[in-house]
Each structure stands twice: as structure tokens, then as C-alpha cells.
Enzyme design. Structure first.
Site, short mmCIF file in Angstrom:
data_model
loop_
_atom_site.label_atom_id
_atom_site.label_comp_id
_atom_site.label_asym_id
_atom_site.label_seq_id
_atom_site.Cartn_x
_atom_site.Cartn_y
_atom_site.Cartn_z
N GLY A 330 -76.18 4.17 22.35
CA GLY A 330 -75.20 4.74 21.42
C GLY A 330 -74.24 5.72 22.05
O GLY A 330 -73.40 6.31 21.34
N GLY A 368 -75.46 0.77 26.36
CA GLY A 368 -74.73 -0.45 26.69
C GLY A 368 -73.29 -0.07 26.98
O GLY A 368 -72.82 -0.06 28.11
N ARG A 369 -72.59 0.35 25.89
CA ARG A 369 -71.17 0.68 25.99
C ARG A 369 -70.84 1.62 27.15
O ARG A 369 -69.88 1.43 27.86
CB ARG A 369 -70.76 1.35 24.66
CG ARG A 369 -69.29 1.68 24.55
CD ARG A 369 -69.03 2.57 23.33
NE ARG A 369 -69.75 2.15 22.16
CZ ARG A 369 -69.33 1.27 21.28
NH1 ARG A 369 -68.16 0.71 21.44
NH2 ARG A 369 -70.07 0.96 20.23
N ARG A 405 -63.11 -6.28 17.74
CA ARG A 405 -63.41 -4.89 17.34
C ARG A 405 -62.32 -4.25 16.46
O ARG A 405 -62.65 -3.59 15.47
CB ARG A 405 -63.68 -4.01 18.57
CG ARG A 405 -64.89 -4.50 19.39
CD ARG A 405 -65.31 -3.49 20.45
NE ARG A 405 -65.98 -2.34 19.87
CZ ARG A 405 -65.46 -1.16 19.76
NH1 ARG A 405 -64.24 -0.93 20.21
NH2 ARG A 405 -66.13 -0.18 19.20
N CYS A 436 -55.07 -17.50 12.99
CA CYS A 436 -54.56 -17.60 11.61
C CYS A 436 -55.32 -16.71 10.65
O CYS A 436 -56.07 -17.19 9.79
CB CYS A 436 -54.62 -19.05 11.16
SG CYS A 436 -53.58 -20.08 12.20
N GLU A 437 -55.21 -15.43 10.82
CA GLU A 437 -55.79 -14.43 9.92
C GLU A 437 -54.89 -13.21 10.00
O GLU A 437 -54.47 -12.83 11.11
CB GLU A 437 -57.16 -13.96 10.41
CG GLU A 437 -58.22 -14.99 10.42
CD GLU A 437 -59.31 -14.75 9.39
OE1 GLU A 437 -59.32 -13.69 8.73
OE2 GLU A 437 -60.14 -15.65 9.25
N TYR A 465 -68.78 -5.15 24.17
CA TYR A 465 -68.61 -5.79 22.86
C TYR A 465 -67.23 -6.44 22.70
O TYR A 465 -66.68 -6.50 21.62
CB TYR A 465 -68.86 -4.78 21.72
CG TYR A 465 -70.19 -4.09 21.86
CD1 TYR A 465 -71.36 -4.78 21.65
CD2 TYR A 465 -70.27 -2.75 22.24
CE1 TYR A 465 -72.60 -4.16 21.82
CE2 TYR A 465 -71.50 -2.12 22.40
CZ TYR A 465 -72.66 -2.83 22.19
OH TYR A 465 -73.87 -2.22 22.35
N1 LLP Z 1 -80.36 -0.19 21.78
C1 LLP Z 1 -80.38 -0.86 20.63
C2 LLP Z 1 -81.64 -1.12 19.97
C3 LLP Z 1 -79.17 -1.31 20.07
O1 LLP Z 1 -79.21 -1.97 18.91
C4 LLP Z 1 -77.96 -1.06 20.72
C5 LLP Z 1 -76.69 -1.52 20.16
C6 LLP Z 1 -77.99 -0.36 21.95
C7 LLP Z 1 -79.22 0.07 22.44
C8 LLP Z 1 -76.76 -0.07 22.74
O2 LLP Z 1 -75.83 0.69 22.03
P1 LLP Z 1 -74.52 1.26 22.81
O3 LLP Z 1 -75.01 2.20 23.89
O4 LLP Z 1 -73.82 0.11 23.41
O5 LLP Z 1 -73.73 1.94 21.78
N2 LLP Z 1 -70.52 -4.15 18.30
C9 LLP Z 1 -70.47 -2.71 18.11
C10 LLP Z 1 -71.66 -2.03 18.70
C11 LLP Z 1 -72.98 -2.57 18.17
C12 LLP Z 1 -74.18 -1.94 18.82
C13 LLP Z 1 -75.42 -2.67 18.46
N3 LLP Z 1 -76.59 -2.10 19.04
C14 LLP Z 1 -69.15 -2.19 18.70
O6 LLP Z 1 -68.36 -2.97 19.22
O7 LLP Z 1 -68.87 -1.00 18.63
#
Ligand code: LLP
Length: 484
Positions: A330, A368-369, A405, A436-437, A465
Site C-alpha cells: 500500500g 507492489g506499486r 486507472r 468506444c467509451e 497496475y
Molecule cells: N498485499 C496485498 C494483500 C494486496 O492486496 C495488495 C494490493 C498489495 C499487497 C500491494 O499493494 P500496493 O503496494 O501495490 O499498493 N489497482 C489498484 C491497486 C489495487 C491494489 C490491490 N492490492 C490501483 O491501480 O491503484
């Protein structure tokens, strides 16, 4: 007021409340910031908002609250809206930015794509749209995370970007992998030959039974995020060591869709079910060795992870075999110009305190991000230009099929005209794709230099993402990916 009360008293029960404060947000198109007010309004879970009003001309938004809460709300709103927009042409840089010493590792990543512009333009000539990932930027982020003293293990959340080359870079930087599906597990195992299975954590949600069977056969760490598997498939887990994902009750993040804790979300075992969980685990001889929580995505406040760690470590009395506390991912990255970055050294220091209080517990983090977002850009050639009413459109060769996004979360991605990067940005445009949206927009009200067909636009911070959430909608293939 007395006379008004008397008048109203003839029609209804009228009561005078106060002392109150009225706090107004003023600005054009004020409605567009409503989704960002969530954190500031958290204060009002326990306090009352007496009145909310929005002017029909969309210029002001007003809250009436208890007078003694006024100052706090104003401060929270300033933190959220004004500090976050530091280099905004109206507000200018913040005091901290002007005078506070820059902390190592806390600032935004320098824009690698400016330095590598020639390479990017060459690639964009061959592909009308392309995702480009910068390996050095990924390595820089990996190294930063690995420097955190308080974190025993960092796991990369594969869903952000499962590109094989990225997985290899991340893994060779000493980072494990977090997977949410059988597909991700198989992909990781095939891309990273010889990976120790204890380096992989499986955190599925509402997955079918056979995915748990597969994960257990593979010998990776398995997280339960519901008591159903223990209640219904206890034989699978007998004599195993598992993790449990707990719903800590407080979701956070850049948009409602990505807040993953609290009653309105489907994730995690709620606190009120933990007794039953303990009973089921004991009955099926399952050892709970790790507690996990992920509250949401795109968070900047270190308190998010320390609070999570406090809640999880506080549960160790009930689950005495726990030796790992995984505080989730997150970690946010700045999206708007001037937005302050997450202070990673401060997060490290705060988590170190938790660790000191709980010797013998490992802290795991699963971003992740943070690792890939800034390393990725989406390049797209300009296809057509249009003016309609007072809106000017710049059309590019790919849209929400490559990057959903903005349509899904109203997410902001910086957009520049890479071909004319040094020309003054003087024209206000909407950047749209060929899908087409009406939601097929990559950016609204953006300033670009006068733009021509064939120019290359760069959409920044799209390493996370972006391609991972792309589709073939309209049978338009998403932009191909290249790691440089
Ligand atoms: N751990 C779990 C259990 C998760 O569900 C997620 C992300 C992460 C770690 C990694 O989160 P990050 O560090 O990347 O924020 N599609 C959305 C983000 C969805 C995140 C889903 N879970 C976007 O584009 O902002």
C-alpha cells in the site's frame, strides 16, 4: 434567532445547536476533490457533521461542525489538499519544502525518462504505443526497501506488474514474492527457476479449494483470509503452518475501490471471528505462525503500518505460535507534481519501535506499486486532434485498454508531450484514447504545448497496475511492454 425558533416552533420541533464552526472549501469544480476528502473526514466517525452544503455553481463546499473541531478539520484539510499540492501554481511550495532539509531516500525519484528521452522517442517511432520500464529505477527502489532495518522480509506484490524481467530484477535484489492466484504462483515459479518456496507467500481471496491444494503442494506460505477453508477443508491444513489475514477494521487508500479493510470489504478474518478461528485451528491441528493485514493501496501516512503492526502483535497472546507479522503493502508514490513522497526512513524508524517492543517477531512488508510505478511510462503517438465546444481533445493510439486507472479511479498520471518537452505548455486539453467509451480518458484539463499528429505523449508513473490491468476491449491489443 429566538424569534426564528419561535416561528419554526409552530411547524416543527426546533432546537438551537452550537457553538458551531462552518468550514468551506472554495475553488472551481470543487466536486472533483470530494473523493480525496475521506481521510480528513475520518475524524467525524465519532463527531457530528451537522450540515453539508454544496453550492450549485460548484464553487464551494461547506461543513457545519462543532466549533471545537473546526481547527482540527481545517488542519487536516490543509494537510490533505494544500501540502499535497505543493508546487501548484496557486499555492507554491510549502514551508517544509522551502526550508526543511531533504531526507535521504524520502524524495521523489528523479524523472529517469527525461534523461532517456532519445531512447524512448526511438522506441515510440517503432510502436504506436508502448510501456517502457526502467530497470535502474526498479533497482533503486528495491535497494531503498532493503535498507529498511526494521523489516525482516520484503515481498513484491506480483499483481502490480508481473513482467518476467521485473520479477527477475526484484528477486535478484533480495526480495520475495507475494501471489494471489494459482496463475501468479505458476508464473513466478517458471520465471524464477530455483526460487526457495519459503520466499513466496500466497494470499488469495475467495479462491477455489484446488488453488490452496496446489499452493500447499508447492510448499509456499499460505494465507487464509476466511475461516471457511478451516471449517470446510480442515484436512488440507492439518499439521500445517499457515498465515491468517486479519481485517483490522480500518481501510485506507487513494480510492474506495482499493481500501481493503472494514466491514464493507470482502477481505480478511474480522476481529470478532478470531476466537472461532483459534478454536478451528486447534481442532484441525493447524499452527498459525503469521498474521497478515493489508488495509489498502496508495497510502502516505506511516501510522497506517504501525497501527496495523500494533493490532497484529497485540493478537499474539491469542495466537502464541505467531512469529511473523506481515503489515501488507500500500506504500503510495507521488502522482501530482509537488506531492510529497512517503517518508520511508520515518516508516522504518516507526516500525523499528514496534519491533523493539516485540522481540522475536519478524516484520514483513509487501509493496507492489512502490517498486514499479515510477519505473514505468506509457508512450502513445498522437492520432488526431479535435475541438468541440470549448474542449480541445488530443487523441492517442491507446487508451483505457492499456491504462484503466484514470477511468476506474479518477487516477492522475502526469502527461507530457515528449516530442516537444521543452516547449511551453500553453494549451489546455483532454487526452483521450480510441476506445468506444466516454470514460476512455487518460487526462483532463492538462496543459500541453501545441501538439501535432505523430507527436509522442508520455503518461508517467504507469509501471504499476497499468499493463497488469489492461484488456483487449474493442479488440485493441494493449501497448506492448519493454524493459530497458
Ligand atoms: N498485499 C496485498 C494483500 C494486496 O492486496 C495488495 C494490493 C498489495 C499487497 C500491494 O499493494 P500496493 O503496494 O501495490 O499498493 N489497482 C489498484 C491497486 C489495487 C491494489 C490491490 N492490492 C490501483 O491501480 O491503484
Amino acid at each position: 434567532v429566538e424569534r426564528l425558533l419561535a416561528d419554526l416552533g409552530r411547524l416543527c420541533r426546533a432546537r438551537l445547536i452550537g457553538p458551531c464552526a462552518s468550514v468551506s472549501l472554495l475553488g472551481r469544480n470543487i466536486r472533483a476533490i470530494l473523493h480525496r476528502l475521506g481521510d480528513a473526514l475520518e475524524l467525524f466517525e465519532e463527531q457530528k457533521i451537522y450540515l453539508v452544503s454544496q453550492a450549485a455553481n460548484d464553487l464551494n463546499f461547506t461543513f457545519v461542525i462543532d466549533e471545537k473541531q473546526g481547527e482540527r478539520l481545517v488542519q487536516q484539510l490543509h494537510d490533505l489538499l494544500i501540502r499535497a499540492a505543493a508546487n501548484d501554481p496557486v499555492m507554491g511550495p510549502t514551508w517544509e519544502q522551502l526550508y526543511a532539509p531533504v531526507q535521504a531516500g524520502a524524495g521523489p525519484v528523479p524523472r529517469w525518462w527525461r534523461a532517456k528521452r532519445d531512447v524512448l522517442l526511438r522506441m515510440a517511432r517503432e510502436h504506436e504505443a508502448a510501456y517502457i520500464y526502467d530497470g535502474e529505477t526498479i533497482e533503486r527502489r528495491v535497494a531503498e526497501l532493503r535498507r529498511m532495518q526494521s523489516v525482516d522480509r520484503v515481498l513484491y506484490s506480483v499483481k502490480a506488474n508481473p513482467h518476467a524481467g521485473i520479477l527477475q530484477r526484484v528477486f535478484s535484489g533480495g526480495i520475495g514474492l507475494e501471489c494471489v492466484s494459482r496463475g501468479e504462483l505458476e508464473h513466478v515459479i517458471s520465471c524464477l527457476r530455483g526460487i526457495g518456496r519459503e520466499q513466496i507467500l500466497f494470499t488469495p481471496n475467495f479462491a477455489p479449494r484446488h488453488e490452496y491444494e496446489f499452493a500447499l503442494q508447492q510448499g509456499v506460505w499460505v494465507t487464509l483470509d476466511n475461516i471457511h477453508p478451516l471449517r470446510e477443508w480442515s484436512e488440507l491444513f492439518k499439521d500445517r503452518e499457515v498465515f491468517v489475514r486479519v481485517d483490522t477494521g480500518h481501510g485506507r487508500g487513494h480510492h474506495d475501490h482499493v481500501r481493503t479493510a472494514g466491514v464493507r470489504t470482502k477481505f480478511g478474518v474480522p476481529l470478532f471471528e478470531l476466537d472461532e478461528l483459534a478454536r478451528l485451528a486447534q481442532a484441525s491441528k493447524v499452527k498459525i505462525v503469521g498474521l497478515h493485514a493489508h488495509t489498502g493501496s496508495g497510502i502516505f501516512n506511516a501510522r497506517n503500518w504501525t497501527e496495523t503492526a500494533d493490532i497484529l502483535t497485540g493478537l499474539r497472546q491469542r495466537f502464541p505460535d505467531v512469529r511473523v507479522v506481515d503489515v501488507g503493502g500500500g506504500l503510495g508514490i507521488p502522482e501530482r507534481p509537488g506531492q510529497l513522497a512517503l517518508d520511508l526512513p520515518a516508516l522504518d524508524a516507526a516500525l523499528a519501535q514496534v519491533r523493539q517492543q516485540h522481540p522475536g517477531v519478524e516484520i514483513w512488508l509487501e509493496p507492489g506499486r512502490y517498486i514499479v510505478a515510477e519505473a514505468g511510462v506509457l508512450l502513445a503517438q498522437v492520432t488526431q486532434l479535435k475541438g468541440k465546444g470549448d474542449v480541445r481533445y488530443v487523441g492517442v493510439a491507446t487508451g483505457m485498454n492499456s491504462l484503466i486507472r484514470p477511468a476506474l479511479y479518477g487516477a492522475h498520471h502526469e502527461i507530457v508531450n515528449l516530442t516537444r518537452i521543452d516547449e511551453p505548455a500553453s494549451v489546455m486539453v483532454d487526452i483521450v484514447g480510441p476506445i468506444c467509451e466516454s470514460a476512455d480518458q487518460l487526462g483532463n484539463d492538462r496543459l500541453l504545448p501545441p501538439t501535432r499528429e505523430g507527436d509522442v505523449l508520455l503518461i508517467a508513473n504507469t509501471g504499476a497496475y497499468g499493463h497488469a490491468m489492461s484488456s483487449n476491449y474493442n479488440l485493441r491489443a494493449p501497448a506492448p511492454e519493454f524493459l530497458i
